[in-house]
Design a protein around this motif. Structure first.
Motif, PDB file in Angstrom:
ATOM      1  N   ASP A   3     -13.447  21.904  73.143  1.00 25.28           N
ATOM      2  CA  ASP A   3     -13.047  21.855  74.745  1.00 25.28           C
ATOM      3  C   ASP A   3     -13.817  20.518  75.398  1.00 25.28           C
ATOM      4  N   SER A   4     -14.819  20.153  74.822  1.00 25.17           N
ATOM      5  CA  SER A   4     -15.525  19.264  75.530  1.00 25.17           C
ATOM      6  C   SER A   4     -16.334  18.353  74.440  1.00 25.17           C
ATOM      7  N   ASN A   5     -16.772  17.329  74.955  1.00 23.02           N
ATOM      8  CA  ASN A   5     -17.355  16.180  73.975  1.00 23.02           C
ATOM      9  C   ASN A   5     -18.929  16.475  73.950  1.00 23.02           C
ATOM     10  N   ASN A   6     -19.386  17.148  74.860  1.00 21.21           N
ATOM     11  CA  ASN A   6     -20.916  17.154  74.881  1.00 21.21           C
ATOM     12  C   ASN A   6     -21.372  18.643  75.456  1.00 21.21           C
ATOM     13  N   THR A   7     -20.516  19.786  74.955  1.00 25.32           N
ATOM     14  CA  THR A   7     -20.906  21.230  75.045  1.00 25.32           C
ATOM     15  C   THR A   7     -20.366  21.959  73.955  1.00 25.32           C
ATOM     16  N   LEU A   8     -21.269  22.984  73.494  1.00 21.87           N
ATOM     17  CA  LEU A   8     -21.134  23.934  72.565  1.00 21.87           C
ATOM     18  C   LEU A   8     -21.061  25.102  73.195  1.00 21.87           C
ATOM     19  N   SER A   9     -19.448  25.619  72.736  1.00 21.14           N
ATOM     20  CA  SER A   9     -19.360  26.985  73.285  1.00 21.14           C
ATOM     21  C   SER A   9     -19.783  27.911  72.401  1.00 21.14           C
TER      22      SER A   9
END
Length: 369
Positions: free
Chosen positions: A92-98
């Motif tokens: 869901d994001s290029n710079n976030t790990l869920s």
């Protein structure tokens, strides 16, 4: 990238790989852990340029990918996730790990995987193999004795010494010394080198003590060595300097010989250590005679503590004092039901050994009390 894994598998891997994360990084990427999910495996890497670690664990990968996250924060959140299974995704994001587990959700900022300095295999000249559990035992029995003073770096690691088909590990802080040996399956060229203690503690952490079938391959040169086993690869820079001739401090004979029950002696020393902590040098006194050993410590501000332990004593009676930490540490790693203590006088080092085992010796220097 999207994958899921068991919390325990990842926690153990992170506890190991975190040892190669830079404490004072030159750039933020060196404080990170590299993650690569592909097929049924997750690869983790950390690299501080002195030590590089690669380890792999089984995962269920839905979408392959790679990223880098802050090592310390990642480890803390994984360790405290509420469920046994954790799911990771950066879709869901290029710079976030869920990170999701049991209703908990964390979003960690990521760094570019392409910027991470991947762990490389250094050029090495020689190699040997040793059973994983044998290496773990050698490390466990010696690494505790290394020096914590980095002004003399050669004493902050364990010296590996190979002579034919015998390998020995030696550690000392100049006030105590631990020497452990094992037989190798084959003979190798004689050599010696000094490995950082932190590298060895990490290796010991990753070896399953019940895994008696596997071997570690150790490659080394004048500057580097590598450990390879299972899903683990570690490279480490060796400590420069010449390890001193340790055999000179091992007593050739003794005038007082003691054999005592390991557990009783350990419990007595730990009991008296509660008082010795109040003294300047953590000092305990041993009074050795035909009745056994009287262990005591005195603090002018607090009081006295005394324990008596039955022992088989031969030779001269003796009073001698030690830093209690040097005795407690070795008693925690002695495996035999009894321990031998050989002494000469109140100023000479004492030798601790196990009956019927010539492969381990511990030397402790007394305190002049």
């Amino acid at each position: 990238m999207k994958f899921s894994c068991y919390k325990n598998d990842l926690t153990e891997a992170l506890q190991f790989v975190i040892k190669a994360v830079a404490v004072k990084p030159m750039t933020p990427i060196l404080a990170g852990i590299y993650l690569k999910a592909e097929g049924s495996m997750l690869e983790l890497q950390a690299n501080n340029f002195s030590t590089g670690i690669i380890t792999r664990i089984p995962v269920n990968t839905e979408v392959s990918g790679e990223t880098v996250v802050s090592g310390k924060r990642f480890q803390e959140f994984v360790r405290n996730m509420p469920d046994d299974t954790i799911t990771f995704s950066d879709e869901d994001s290029n710079n976030t790990l869920s990170i999701e587990s049991g209703g908990a959700n964390v979003q960690l900022l990521t760094m570019a995987a392409g910027d991470f300095p991947k762990v490389k295999t250094p050029e090495t000249d020689s190699s040997f193999k040793i059973r994983t559990t044998a290496l773990r035992n050698l490390i466990r029995r010696t690494v505790f004795a290394v020096s914590k003073d980095d002004t003399r770096p050669v004493f902050t690691g364990c010296c590996f010494e190979i002579k034919g088909d015998k390998i020995s590990l030696v550690a000392t802080n100049t006030h105590r010394l631990a020497l452990a040996s094992e037989q190798l399956a084959n003979a190798y060229n004689d050599c010696n080198f000094v490995v950082p203690a932190e590298t060895l503690r990490g290796i010991m952490l990753r070896i399953d003590p019940k895994d008696v079938e596997n071997y570690v391959t150790i490659n080394y040169s004048t500057r580097y060595l590598t450990f390879t086993f299972d899903n683990v690869f570690v490279n480490s820079r060796l400590i420069e300097g010449t390890f001193p001739p340790y055999d000179r401090v091992i007593p050739a004979s003794s005038t007082t010989q003691v054999k005592v029950d390991t557990l009783e002696f350990k419990n007595a020393v730990e009991f008296v250590s509660l008082m010795s902590k109040e003294t300047e040098y953590n000092t305990v006194k041993f009074v050795i005679n035909n009745d056994g050993i009287e262990i005591s410590s005195n603090s002018p501000e607090i009081g006295d503590a005394i324990r008596n332990v039955e022992a088989q004593v031969a030779g001269e009676e003796l009073e001698i004092s030690f830093n209690v930490n040097y005795i407690v540490d070795v008693m925690r790693i002695i495996d035999a039901k009894q321990v031998n203590i050989e002494l000469n006088d109140r100023y000479s080092p004492a030798a601790f050994t196990e009956p019927d085992n010539d492969n381990y010796i511990y030397i402790a220097t007394p305190v002049r009390a």
